[in-house]
Design an enzyme around this catalytic site. Sequence first.
Site, short mmCIF file in Angstrom:
data_model
loop_
_atom_site.label_atom_id
_atom_site.label_comp_id
_atom_site.label_asym_id
_atom_site.label_seq_id
_atom_site.Cartn_x
_atom_site.Cartn_y
_atom_site.Cartn_z
N ALA A 90 132.79 0.56 -36.95
CA ALA A 90 131.58 0.03 -37.58
C ALA A 90 131.97 -0.79 -38.79
O ALA A 90 132.85 -0.40 -39.56
CB ALA A 90 130.64 1.16 -37.99
N VAL A 91 131.28 -1.91 -38.95
CA VAL A 91 131.44 -2.77 -40.12
C VAL A 91 130.05 -2.99 -40.70
O VAL A 91 129.11 -3.31 -39.97
CB VAL A 91 132.11 -4.11 -39.75
N GLU A 121 134.42 1.79 -24.99
CA GLU A 121 133.11 1.43 -24.45
C GLU A 121 132.40 0.62 -25.52
O GLU A 121 132.51 0.92 -26.70
CB GLU A 121 132.24 2.66 -24.14
N ASN A 173 125.92 -6.12 -27.03
CA ASN A 173 126.67 -6.48 -28.23
C ASN A 173 127.74 -7.53 -27.87
O ASN A 173 128.93 -7.22 -27.81
CB ASN A 173 127.31 -5.25 -28.87
N TYR A 204 136.83 -8.00 -28.68
CA TYR A 204 137.73 -7.18 -27.86
C TYR A 204 138.48 -8.03 -26.83
O TYR A 204 139.67 -7.82 -26.60
CB TYR A 204 136.95 -6.05 -27.18
#
Length: 161
Positions: free
Chosen positions: A79-80, A112, A117, A124
């Site tokens: 998370a950012v 996952e 998103n 990725y």
Amino acid sequence: MTAYELRRANPDDVPAIMELERSVFASDAWSERSMLSEVTGEHGYYLVAFQPDTPEQLDGYAGLLAPRGGTEGDIQTIAVAPHARRRGLGRVLMQALIGEARRRGADEVFLEVRADNPAAQTLYRELGFEEIGVRPKYYQPDGVDAVVMRLAVPTPETTIA
């Protein structure tokens, strides 16, 4: 790019991690108990990220599950904070986890990502992950599919400085 420091997460970081977790993953945040278990688990490797002048404010965190000597690792979470996005922090966190997976002996890393998103999926793919499947309605209560991705952990390259 903003300068960030990374360090290994510890139990004292869990409240700040959870604050970020709840703000980023409002409908499907982990429980504090689960996060504490991950951060302190024998096979986990969790990092927190912050700007040097505000070490009390976490701008990101990420976690890997990879038993030493195993051949596989799993990116458990990343998370950012919204104010820290588009500055390369997600990439830095991912590269640090991939490097740790390599040090632990992993040949492959899995993750996952929510099907809704595309920004994360793009990151990725840029890091070398490939889509290998879909888990229908994996993210609850939203009923959003999870795209399963895999990375063949690259061998580190050495160059002459």
